[in-house]
Design an enzyme around this catalytic site. Structure first.
Site, mmCIF file in Angstrom:
data_model
loop_
_atom_site.group_PDB
_atom_site.id
_atom_site.type_symbol
_atom_site.label_atom_id
_atom_site.label_comp_id
_atom_site.label_asym_id
_atom_site.label_seq_id
_atom_site.Cartn_x
_atom_site.Cartn_y
_atom_site.Cartn_z
ATOM 1 N N GLU A 173 -2.278 5.523 -7.062
ATOM 2 C CA GLU A 173 -2.039 6.318 -5.841
ATOM 3 C C GLU A 173 -2.914 7.571 -5.754
ATOM 4 O O GLU A 173 -2.443 8.658 -5.393
ATOM 5 C CB GLU A 173 -0.559 6.701 -5.745
ATOM 6 N N GLU A 292 3.865 -2.056 -6.717
ATOM 7 C CA GLU A 292 4.939 -1.067 -6.690
ATOM 8 C C GLU A 292 5.630 -1.170 -5.325
ATOM 9 O O GLU A 292 5.052 -0.791 -4.309
ATOM 10 C CB GLU A 292 4.393 0.343 -6.923
#
Length: 501
Positions: A173, A292
């Site tokens: 991320e 995720e």
């Protein structure tokens, strides 16, 4: 309610379902590790401190791949902190979650636990605050046979044989402002390219995962992904994407419609990959790692920093309910419906935080309703994903129009058995379902499993761990070339059709 219709045709397949889509995620966040899978001194702990009661709950999930160790955790992580004698490992201020990381549980401990759990490991390296060389060192430690500094150090730590990890995430991320080491797509793509290049020079059998946007709602999506891919396309193998959906506004009909965005997100990510493939004139096929995802209600409002610098505090421990079981089910169906592009998928996380397995330190372990959604998905969702043609009554919600009450996917196993996964989003009415089987013959209903309860907020507790569980109470039946069933209100259904030999 009007009848819903589903058509399955034997000649119309999406793709073989990759075994790696039955994955999970383990991060030293909250009590996922400490107090979750690892708690020395617990009544059920083995000689290495692994909780046997938790293993009894994780093994039936048949998780094929566990992503480790992050997550936001990895952006300031030094993997070397978690190897060697435990008494010599440094304690660190873990800034992502404002906790103290003892490093008592590290890379080799997770390797040991994963073997007990029967799952492989997908390692994540830190390219946010570290660089190419540190990533290469980690590969050398894990995968090199012997005769070098890092491989011989692993051997000295008691691991003669390499771990042999095949899948490696190139950080996490990194488009997010919450990340230490945030980068633009172009800058990140360049370092990811060089890291992947160096890592594969050490082990040409590994596959690497480029960190894409952290959410479809991020302003960076899909521009960040396109820029990073353009810099690295021929050197990486997967594009990672993440998504969480929630019901913080307590609007259940709207919440149950949100997996529609999951399907759209996966398709947009695939289109972004195709665009860069065409732009760079590459022949390589980069796939999606949806590594995720879950439901998460406290994502916007939890004050996780009110008490800083604790060791393994309880963080992000939402009370998951029946409605969460259906919402997660919708996300899992989106994975099946995009099986031609999604080769890795990891539900977050395995224990306690953002998880459907819950423990009490020193006490018991139990599961919440979405645990069973994934359990049934993992047990019966393998094989080949089939095209599903759906006609269903619809409703409008706060953010969506024309939402089908029925969501469905179907798989055919290698032995010919069929499984229909079906969700009834209605909070009020049973949904009659007629499934036409084209090209399929000689089947019988083996089982119609239903996960539901009378209240979308129903859940399980340590005191009442079996309040919401799946039951073989469905009424599915064969009528010629059709399967007729009634889907109870607010239900996750698994209709198993066994091929008559």
């Amino acid at each position: 309610m009007d009848k819903a219709k589903l058509v399955l045709d034997k000649d119309y397949e999406i793709s073989k379902i990759d075994e790696k889509v039955f994955g999970s995620f383990v991060e030293p966040l909250g009590r996922c590790v400490y107090g979750g899978i690892y708690e020395p001194g617990h009544p059920t702990a083995d000689e290495k401190g692994f909780r046997r009661d938790v293993l009894e709950l994780t093994r039936p999930l048949n998780v094929t791949l566990n992503r480790f160790p992050g997550g936001n955790f990895v952006s300031t992580y030094r993997w070397e902190d978690g190897i060697g004698p435990k008494e010599k490992r440094p304690r660190r201020a873990e800034v992502a979650w404002q906790c103290i990381e003892t490093n008592e549980f590290g890379l080799n401990e997770f390797a040991d636990w994963s073997k007990l759990n029967g799952s492989d490991v997908m390692m994540t390296v830190n390219l946010a605050t570290r660089g190419v060389l540190e990533a290469m060192d980690c590969v050398e430690y894990c995968n090199f046979n012997e005769g070098t500094y890092w491989s011989d150090l692993r051997i000295s730590h008691g691991y003669k044989n390499p771990h042999g990890y095949r899948y490696w995430c190139l950080t996490n991320e990194i488009d997010g402002v919450w990340q230490v080491g945030q980068k633009t797509g172009t800058d990140y793509g360049r370092i990811a390219r060089e890291a992947s290049k160096g890592m594969k020079l050490l082990d040409d059998g590994i596959k690497t995962v480029l960190a894409g946007s952290s959410s479809p709602s991020q302003a960076t999506f899909p521009g960040f992904d396109a820029a990073a891919l353009e810099e690295s396309y021929d050197f990486i193998d997967y594009l990672s994407i993440h998504q969480y959906i929630g019901n913080s506004k307590n609007d259940t009909p709207n919440y149950l419609a949100k997996p529609i965005t999951t399907d759209a997100y996966l398709k947009t990510a695939a289109s972004t990959i195709d665009y860069i493939k065409a732009k760079t004139r590459s022949s390589k096929k980069v796939k999606i790692s949806f590594d995720e995802f879950n439901t998460w209600h406290s994502i916007a409002e939890e004050d996780r920093f009110s008490k800083k610098w604790r060791i393994a505090p309880p963080l992000l421990e939402d009370i998951y309910t029946t409605e969460d079981a259906l919402a997660l089910g919708g996300m899992l169906l989106a994975v099946l419906k995009n099986a031609d592009r999604v080769e890795i998928a990891c539900v977050s996380e395995l224990v306690n935080c953002i998880s459907h397995i819950r423990t009490r330190n020193g006490g018991g372990a139990w599961v919440l309703p979405p645990y069973y959604t994934f359990l049934l998905f993992s047990k019966y969702g393998r094989g080949t994903s089939l095209v599903t043609a759906i006609k269903s009554p619809k409703y409008d919600s706060t953010d969506f129009t024309d939402v089908p009450y029925l969501d469905a996917a179907a798989t055919i196993a290698d032995n010919g058995d069929l499984t229909i996964f079906a969700i009834n989003r209605s909070l009020e009415e049973t949904l009659p379902l007629e499934t036409e089987l084209r090209g399929f013959s000689e089947y019988k209903v083996a089982e119609h499993i239903v996960l539901t309860s009378g209240n979308p907020k129903d859940t399980n507790t340590e005191e009442n761990p079996n309040f919401v569980t799946p039951k073989s109470i469905g009424d599915a039946r064969i009528d010629g070339n059709k399967v007729m069933a009634n889907l109870p209100k607010l239900s996750w259904n698994v209709i198993r059709l066994q091929k008559i030999k």
